[in-house]
Design an enzyme around this catalytic site. Structure first.
Site, PDB file in Angstrom:
ATOM      1  N   ARG A  65       9.583  -5.571  -7.593  1.00  0.00           N
ATOM      2  CA  ARG A  65       8.854  -7.128  -6.931  1.00  0.00           C
ATOM      3  C   ARG A  65       7.669  -7.326  -7.850  1.00  0.00           C
ATOM      4  NH1 ARG A  65       8.699  -4.402  -1.191  1.00  0.00           N
ATOM      5  NH2 ARG A  65       9.174  -2.759  -2.368  1.00  0.00           N
ATOM      6  N   GLU A 102       4.718   9.334  -1.589  1.00  0.00           N
ATOM      7  CA  GLU A 102       4.320   9.891  -0.219  1.00  0.00           C
ATOM      8  C   GLU A 102       4.714  11.550  -0.197  1.00  0.00           C
ATOM      9  OE1 GLU A 102       5.804   7.877   3.216  1.00  0.00           O
ATOM     10  OE2 GLU A 102       4.535   8.857   4.536  1.00  0.00           O
TER      11      GLU A 102
HETATM   12  P1  AMP Z   1       1.760   3.090  -3.140  1.00  0.00           P
HETATM   13  O1  AMP Z   1       2.028   3.589  -4.485  1.00  0.00           O
HETATM   14  O2  AMP Z   1       1.462   3.841  -1.762  1.00  0.00           O
HETATM   15  O3  AMP Z   1       0.240   2.174  -3.235  1.00  0.00           O
HETATM   16  O4  AMP Z   1       2.952   2.120  -2.680  1.00  0.00           O
HETATM   17  C1  AMP Z   1       2.837   0.641  -3.447  1.00  0.00           C
HETATM   18  C2  AMP Z   1       4.490   0.457  -3.591  1.00  0.00           C
HETATM   19  O5  AMP Z   1       5.374   0.832  -2.521  1.00  0.00           O
HETATM   20  C3  AMP Z   1       4.523  -0.717  -3.672  1.00  0.00           C
HETATM   21  O6  AMP Z   1       5.452  -1.074  -5.071  1.00  0.00           O
HETATM   22  C4  AMP Z   1       4.994  -1.567  -2.822  1.00  0.00           C
HETATM   23  O7  AMP Z   1       6.182  -2.432  -2.934  1.00  0.00           O
HETATM   24  C5  AMP Z   1       5.592  -0.260  -1.826  1.00  0.00           C
HETATM   25  N1  AMP Z   1       5.147  -0.331  -0.369  1.00  0.00           N
HETATM   26  C6  AMP Z   1       4.608   0.777  -0.109  1.00  0.00           C
HETATM   27  N2  AMP Z   1       4.182   0.407   1.377  1.00  0.00           N
HETATM   28  C7  AMP Z   1       4.769  -0.842   1.646  1.00  0.00           C
HETATM   29  C8  AMP Z   1       5.004  -1.721   3.058  1.00  0.00           C
HETATM   30  N3  AMP Z   1       4.252  -1.325   4.000  1.00  0.00           N
HETATM   31  N4  AMP Z   1       5.602  -2.775   3.099  1.00  0.00           N
HETATM   32  C9  AMP Z   1       6.463  -3.029   1.681  1.00  0.00           C
HETATM   33  N5  AMP Z   1       6.228  -2.366   0.587  1.00  0.00           N
HETATM   34  C10 AMP Z   1       5.413  -1.352   0.500  1.00  0.00           C
END
Ligand code: AMP
Length: 182
Positions: A65, A102
């Protein structure tokens, strides 16, 4: 900081889908924002507003995205675009960085010649949660000598601490709205 005016207008363009892709996750779907011409333009304008008029060499977008938003932002600020992809997708020589998911880790890649030492780069993705993905991208850009001017996201999930993590790495963070929870 989140500008309240932009938030009012753009929040309603995000679709929230409970329990996707798994129970307990509220998925913040930006396809509805992308499909709304006014909201899409507004989001792109607002994402880089603090750096408008500054010299920006490249915009880096995180698969997938971040490609859509980052491509539009790059056009807007007359910068080149750099794709940061999951490993194994880019055809030329790459640099690679592990990042935290995660559960466990994965690796992301960028073409080794995508950025020149000293290039001023803005990082773009749709959402920041734990910040593991963006942290990996910042490290990857810095590894090849880029100056990361800022990281920009439409959505922040502040309870997960990602934006704070990036700021602690001396990366200014721009988000347009925030949601509670995961
Ligand atoms: P993080 O590495 O935990 O900051 O996760 C960010 C990535 O995961 C981004 O590329 C987001 O598109 C996706 N992502 C994580 N949580 C969500 C959510 N609740 N809704 C949509 N996309 C998410």
């Amino acid at each position: 900081m989140t500008p309240p005016v932009a938030e009012l207008d753009l929040r309603s363009a995000i679709r929230s889908i409970p329990d996707y892709p798994k129970p307990g996750i509220m998925f913040r779907d930006i396809t509805t924002l992308l499909g709304d011409a006014r909201a899409f333009r507004r989001a792109v304008d607002e994402l880089v507003q603090p750096w408008a008029g500054m010299k920006i060499d490249k915009v880096a977008g995180i698969e997938a995205r971040g490609f859509i938003l980052g491509g539009a932002v790059a056009h807007q600020v007359s910068a080149g675009f750099i794709p940061i992809r999951k490993k194994g997708k880019l055809p030329h020589q790459t640099v690679r960085m592990a990042y935290a998911l995660e559960y466990g880790t994965d690796e992301m890649e960028m073409h080794v010649d995508a950025v020149k030492r000293g290039d001023r780069v803005i990082l773009v993705d749709d959402l920041i949660a734990t910040g593991g993905t963006a942290e990996g991208a910042v490290k990857l850009l810095r590894q090849v000598g880029a100056e990361v001017l800022a990281a920009c996201f439409v959505i922040d999930l502040p309870e997960l601490g990602g934006a704070a993590k990036l700021r602690a790495m001396d990366v200014p963070v721009r988000t347009l709205m925030s949601f509670d929870g995961h």
